[in-house]
Design an enzyme around this catalytic site. Sequence first.
Site, PDB file in Angstrom:
ATOM      1  CD  GLU A   1      44.941 -20.809  11.594  1.00  0.00           C
ATOM      2  OE1 GLU A   1      46.140 -21.126  11.448  1.00  0.00           O
ATOM      3  OE2 GLU A   1      44.565 -19.659  11.864  1.00  0.00           O
TER       4      GLU A   1
ATOM      5  CG  HIS B   1      48.734 -21.304   8.006  1.00  0.00           C
ATOM      6  ND1 HIS B   1      49.775 -20.583   7.477  1.00  0.00           N
ATOM      7  CD2 HIS B   1      48.040 -20.420   8.768  1.00  0.00           C
ATOM      8  CE1 HIS B   1      49.714 -19.333   7.913  1.00  0.00           C
ATOM      9  NE2 HIS B   1      48.670 -19.205   8.688  1.00  0.00           N
TER      10      HIS B   1
ATOM     11  CG  HIS C   1      44.600 -16.974   8.076  1.00  0.00           C
ATOM     12  ND1 HIS C   1      45.181 -15.742   7.908  1.00  0.00           N
ATOM     13  CD2 HIS C   1      45.483 -17.722   8.791  1.00  0.00           C
ATOM     14  CE1 HIS C   1      46.378 -15.743   8.511  1.00  0.00           C
ATOM     15  NE2 HIS C   1      46.589 -16.937   9.030  1.00  0.00           N
TER      16      HIS C   1
ATOM     17  CG  ASP D   1      50.661 -16.898  10.349  1.00  0.00           C
ATOM     18  OD1 ASP D   1      50.572 -17.949  11.007  1.00  0.00           O
ATOM     19  OD2 ASP D   1      49.718 -16.389   9.738  1.00  0.00           O
TER      20      ASP D   1
HETATM   21 ZN    ZN Z   1      48.185 -17.712   9.957  1.00  0.00          ZN
END
Ligand code: ZN
Length: 135
Positions: A23, A84, A86, A97
Amino acid sequence: MRFIIRREIIKMLIEMTKNANVEVCGFLLGRKEGPGKINSLVLEARGVRNRLKSPHAFEMEPEDMVRVLDESEKRGLEVVGIFHSHLKCPPVLSKRDLEGMKNWPVVWLIITPEGEMRAWVLREGKVEEVEIRVA
Ligand code: ZN
């Protein structure tokens, strides 16, 4: 509430996400605008190393965070969001998160390698989706 991002920045974030097997994460810098400063204009994206080096989770490397935050302050930019990626699930908030959002109550933008992206914010303890506008 709108989250306005330049097309070049979106392209860059998607590239970054596509080219990583973990990520990716970082800050979105810019300024708040409009009545009540409700809208955010993203002017820059700054990647930060994911200290977990994981394809399922991220944690920003503190050293990198300090550097980006110092720099943005010097240049008069605000942290308007955190991004970020996924890699294998849709761009919705994970439990992890949600916990992170409590520490960073800014807009959270999630991107997938396919270029799908959604933005979220915690307002009065509730998660709300934020409209993304490409400028
Ligand atoms: Zn996430």
